[in-house]
Design a protein around this motif. Sequence first.
Motif, PDB file in Angstrom:
ATOM      1  N   GLY A   1      40.723 -43.321  19.467  1.00  0.00           N
ATOM      2  CA  GLY A   1      39.927 -43.106  20.671  1.00  0.00           C
ATOM      3  C   GLY A   1      39.401 -41.690  20.785  1.00  0.00           C
ATOM      4  O   GLY A   1      40.107 -40.729  20.479  1.00  0.00           O
ATOM      5  N   ALA A   2      38.174 -41.558  21.240  1.00  0.00           N
ATOM      6  CA  ALA A   2      37.576 -40.240  21.445  1.00  0.00           C
ATOM      7  C   ALA A   2      38.365 -39.447  22.484  1.00  0.00           C
ATOM      8  O   ALA A   2      38.366 -38.216  22.456  1.00  0.00           O
ATOM      9  N   ASP A   3      39.055 -40.129  23.385  1.00  0.00           N
ATOM     10  CA  ASP A   3      39.822 -39.470  24.440  1.00  0.00           C
ATOM     11  C   ASP A   3      41.312 -39.332  24.091  1.00  0.00           C
ATOM     12  O   ASP A   3      42.107 -38.925  24.934  1.00  0.00           O
ATOM     13  N   TYR A   4      41.690 -39.641  22.870  1.00  0.00           N
ATOM     14  CA  TYR A   4      43.098 -39.589  22.472  1.00  0.00           C
ATOM     15  C   TYR A   4      43.619 -38.152  22.540  1.00  0.00           C
ATOM     16  O   TYR A   4      43.004 -37.232  22.010  1.00  0.00           O
TER      17      TYR A   4
ATOM     18  N   ALA B   1      40.135 -52.929  21.155  1.00  0.00           N
ATOM     19  CA  ALA B   1      39.122 -52.347  22.037  1.00  0.00           C
ATOM     20  C   ALA B   1      38.123 -51.513  21.229  1.00  0.00           C
ATOM     21  O   ALA B   1      36.910 -51.583  21.468  1.00  0.00           O
ATOM     22  N   TYR B   2      38.619 -50.754  20.256  1.00  0.00           N
ATOM     23  CA  TYR B   2      37.721 -49.939  19.431  1.00  0.00           C
ATOM     24  C   TYR B   2      36.889 -50.821  18.501  1.00  0.00           C
ATOM     25  O   TYR B   2      35.701 -50.559  18.294  1.00  0.00           O
ATOM     26  N   LEU B   3      37.496 -51.881  17.972  1.00  0.00           N
ATOM     27  CA  LEU B   3      36.703 -52.833  17.177  1.00  0.00           C
ATOM     28  C   LEU B   3      35.618 -53.465  18.035  1.00  0.00           C
ATOM     29  O   LEU B   3      34.473 -53.602  17.602  1.00  0.00           O
ATOM     30  N   LYS B   4      35.961 -53.845  19.272  1.00  0.00           N
ATOM     31  CA  LYS B   4      34.975 -54.449  20.163  1.00  0.00           C
ATOM     32  C   LYS B   4      33.822 -53.488  20.413  1.00  0.00           C
ATOM     33  O   LYS B   4      32.661 -53.893  20.450  1.00  0.00           O
ATOM     34  N   ASP B   5      34.126 -52.215  20.574  1.00  0.00           N
ATOM     35  CA  ASP B   5      33.083 -51.212  20.765  1.00  0.00           C
ATOM     36  C   ASP B   5      32.106 -51.235  19.587  1.00  0.00           C
ATOM     37  O   ASP B   5      30.885 -51.273  19.769  1.00  0.00           O
TER      38      ASP B   5
END
Length: 127
Positions: free
Chosen positions: A37-40, A56-60
């Motif tokens: 995540g960019a916010d990790y 969630a990242y795959l869905k993005d």
Amino acid sequence: MGRKTYTGKSMTSSGPYSHAVDAGDFIYFSGQTGYNGADYQGEKYDITTQTKKSFAYLKDALDQAGVTFDDVVKVNVYLTGMKYFEEMNAVYQTMFNEPFPARTCVAVYELPLGADVEIECIVKKPV
């Protein structure tokens, strides 16, 4: 002619790779961990949270390519231990409808960013 690639908006890459590459009839999506995540901020997640975030990242990336989980034909899941299989699978089964995509799930020694699960997929573009 350059390769057509897609980049998720909510995630980063932990190396020199594209989030997805269009190969004509198929789109190949790079593996995502719960820590992409960019916010990790360095926090550690349990396997259920890691699995949800991986999806969630795959869905993005799928959204950026204009496809959905219903278009996925193959999934590869990498776990740092089969002790995580049931918890990962509980999340996994909520992401897909029948007929389910083909899947491989293997245990590996280590994953990037200290993750315990990484998930990648291949999509057949709808006609």
